[in-house]
Design an enzyme around this catalytic site. Sequence first.
Site, PDB file in Angstrom:
ATOM      1  N   PHE A 246     -42.473 -36.471 -24.596  1.00 60.35           N
ATOM      2  CA  PHE A 246     -42.763 -36.915 -23.235  1.00 60.35           C
ATOM      3  C   PHE A 246     -43.150 -38.387 -23.130  1.00 60.35           C
ATOM      4  O   PHE A 246     -43.798 -38.795 -22.174  1.00 60.35           O
ATOM      5  CB  PHE A 246     -43.849 -36.042 -22.607  1.00 60.35           C
ATOM      6  N   GLY A 514     -31.312 -40.359 -23.696  1.00 62.44           N
ATOM      7  CA  GLY A 514     -30.926 -39.863 -25.003  1.00 62.44           C
ATOM      8  C   GLY A 514     -29.559 -39.229 -25.036  1.00 62.44           C
ATOM      9  O   GLY A 514     -28.642 -39.708 -25.724  1.00 62.44           O
ATOM     10  N   ILE A 595     -23.426 -31.849 -16.312  1.00 61.76           N
ATOM     11  CA  ILE A 595     -24.432 -31.044 -17.008  1.00 61.76           C
ATOM     12  C   ILE A 595     -23.775 -30.487 -18.264  1.00 61.76           C
ATOM     13  O   ILE A 595     -22.874 -29.651 -18.199  1.00 61.76           O
ATOM     14  CB  ILE A 595     -24.951 -29.907 -16.114  1.00 61.76           C
ATOM     15  N   ASN A 597     -25.026 -28.675 -20.873  1.00 57.18           N
ATOM     16  CA  ASN A 597     -25.353 -27.289 -21.198  1.00 57.18           C
ATOM     17  C   ASN A 597     -26.238 -26.730 -20.085  1.00 57.18           C
ATOM     18  O   ASN A 597     -27.437 -27.013 -20.040  1.00 57.18           O
ATOM     19  CB  ASN A 597     -26.079 -27.211 -22.548  1.00 57.18           C
ATOM     20  N   PRO A 598     -25.685 -25.935 -19.172  1.00 55.79           N
ATOM     21  CA  PRO A 598     -26.478 -25.430 -18.047  1.00 55.79           C
ATOM     22  C   PRO A 598     -27.722 -24.657 -18.476  1.00 55.79           C
ATOM     23  O   PRO A 598     -28.742 -24.698 -17.783  1.00 55.79           O
ATOM     24  CB  PRO A 598     -25.490 -24.522 -17.300  1.00 55.79           C
ATOM     25  N   GLN A 604     -34.882 -27.621 -18.824  1.00 58.09           N
ATOM     26  CA  GLN A 604     -35.472 -28.962 -18.712  1.00 58.09           C
ATOM     27  C   GLN A 604     -35.983 -29.224 -17.297  1.00 58.09           C
ATOM     28  O   GLN A 604     -37.089 -29.718 -17.097  1.00 58.09           O
ATOM     29  CB  GLN A 604     -34.417 -30.020 -19.057  1.00 58.09           C
ATOM     30  N   GLY A 667     -28.319 -37.961 -16.900  1.00 56.80           N
ATOM     31  CA  GLY A 667     -29.597 -37.701 -17.557  1.00 56.80           C
ATOM     32  C   GLY A 667     -30.498 -36.837 -16.707  1.00 56.80           C
ATOM     33  O   GLY A 667     -30.550 -36.985 -15.480  1.00 56.80           O
ATOM     34  N   GLY A 669     -33.874 -35.613 -18.138  1.00 65.14           N
ATOM     35  CA  GLY A 669     -35.198 -35.434 -18.721  1.00 65.14           C
ATOM     36  C   GLY A 669     -36.341 -35.695 -17.768  1.00 65.14           C
ATOM     37  O   GLY A 669     -37.360 -35.004 -17.795  1.00 65.14           O
ATOM     38  N   GLU A 670     -36.210 -36.680 -16.888  1.00 63.55           N
ATOM     39  CA  GLU A 670     -37.320 -37.078 -16.024  1.00 63.55           C
ATOM     40  C   GLU A 670     -37.181 -36.627 -14.573  1.00 63.55           C
ATOM     41  O   GLU A 670     -38.184 -36.398 -13.892  1.00 63.55           O
ATOM     42  CB  GLU A 670     -37.472 -38.606 -16.041  1.00 63.55           C
TER      43      GLU A 670
END
Length: 720
Positions: A246, A514, A595, A597-598, A604, A667, A669-670
């Site tokens: 994180f 990433g 996307i 990998n759904p 996530q 992306g 992640g956030e």
Amino acid sequence: MTTTTENSTVTAAVGSARTRVEGREKVTGAARYAGEIPFAELAHGWLVLSTVARGRIRSVEDAPVRAMPGVLTVLHHENAPRVDTAYMGMLGPPNPVVGLFQHDRVPFMGWPVALVVAETSEEAREAAEALVVRYDEEPHDVGFHAAHSGAYVPGANAMAQAETEKGDLEARLREAAFVVDEEYSTPEEHHNSMEPHAATARWEGGRLDVLDSNQGTFWVASELASLFSLDPASVRVRSEHVGGGFGSKGLAPHQVAAVMATTLLHRPVRVVLTRRQMFSLVGYRSPTAQRVTLGADAGGRLRAFDHQSTSLTSTVHEFVEPGASVGRTMYDADAHRTGHRLVRLDVPTPTWMRAPGETPGSFALESAIDELAEKCGLDPVELRRRNQPSVGPVSGLPFSRRNQLACFEEGARRFGWAGRDPRPGLRREGRWLLGTGMAAASFPAGVGPSTSAVTAEQDGSFTVRINAADIGTGARTAMLSVAADALRVDPARIRVRLGDSDLGLAWIAGGSMGTRSWAWAVRLAADELRELLALGGSIPPEGLTTRSDTSDAIGALAQKERHAYGAQFAEAAVDVTTGEVRVRRLLGIFAAGTIVNPLTARSQLVGGMTWGLSMALHEEAVRDAVSGGYVNGDLAGYHVAAHADVEHVEADWVDDHDPEDPVGIKGIGEIGIVGVAAAIANAVWHATGARHRRLPIRPDRVLAAAEEVRQRAAEEARGA
């Protein structure tokens, strides 16, 4: 989905739900983390942290401790190896806290003052707790507030431009039909990843070998090489499995301590941080004090926009929490101003924490937008629709693809937003008042240079080498899918190697960059390999390998505003007799590129939304002004959302393929956490009629706000 070609059956792996390739290892305990891997003659280090908030070390009375059972050495400022912090790392200058034991200064409580190394972890801890360190204490200041006399405008910063301004703000505000001018605040918050920070260092064959839990092995290896003045080729960092990061898992004191100790003792040394030590050593999200001023015309279109954010930093290192940056791409106005200020205090340095800037900034901005919608008499979704910019409000650059409206439309449809009565405090279910709220979300879609190698093996399999960091996101599985589609082979024929600095340069697992960065490199190498294989010829015993470096391709990208987008919807139930808030529903709809990998992507996004719920209702680190330390520096006192707090959370997405990316990725992640706290706060207002501009929305604050609403209603009734 499968398609049949003339020569083979090919699986369309990208976009298909796929369980993690390392999933069985993780659920059976076979996956080993940095603090679990055994070594012969392993020694254990335990950090000793300062008990004063400011001052100098007068003495470290280590003689009695050195005589304790199992103790091998005690390192401190008088005997530790010298290091060099005067370098520029991949992400800027290092935080001086990694310049371990180099002087007698103490700039905050929890500063590392010694390392005790012993045969066992228990012996090291006992000796560390017995070590007496005496200080010459100095007055300290840990009190953060927007009006602090030391507040200043920061200099050039990698995270964000300090200030931006266009147009005559005061003139546009005078002309505005509706104005919102309010202050909002968020508290200090901490990462607390499931796996604590841990590192084991040893010298092996003339090379420094570090097994670590981090978000980028190449990054940490290069930092250690600079810090210890080593040839970069002589440093290897491995990080096979990581239990969350994180933003907190870069270079920190525990890695440096382990390297110092192994260099002196000539045996492997492991240093693991405790949960309490993590609160002061690995960064956190700074508290913020924000002021948002909005002016709109009679039709609800923004004419004046001003977002000012103040955060704190330490006295030894400057870090900006760029809370005002989110509005620089979200909303335009004739006059547009944003700015950041910092307050230097005797506290640890903050760092990146999931969606740095956007998370606290979106709470303030999206709360203010909701207040403006109320004043304008417009639906909150409609007001946001009317204020979508055509180009970057500050940069003037075109958007690569701005799919925000699709998120609004799909989210409103799925949530059942149509027909919502905008008046607050009307819906009741027994003791609960019910309300709904929403917020927009945005996060930059960046990409960093990376290298990759893909090898066709003689047995018909393929090996992908990419120095990605799998911090729990399923990076192995994502890279396997990308390679399978590029090579046009069954994913079962592919192995993925990652998490080893010897694999070369790759971007860190951070900034939602990433997967996009690594996939770009894997795709280029795999495409080239497929073309070579199509030419025929035999595969040599060592395999046929192609390599990629995305630096030139990324450097050639045209300048544009590139972002992922989202719309967050929340339903809250509030008991104004107890102050309890229950978030019954959360729905997030996102435009985040292809996307890959759904299955893992939804996990996530739901995880980010759950964290946003925790931020809205629970998380708040409290510092004692007298001691300068934490009142609640552990998970007993620092509250996070538990299972009982999390009811129905749903995440989904709209089609948003990015044509400028080889795989179409942006992306994720956030983006999941951005806007959640505002959506919940807006829902609490809709339920109760009380605005909460200060997080978290604690029961005592709910009760106080409810009393204010009652008093206001009584005064209005008397006036009528």
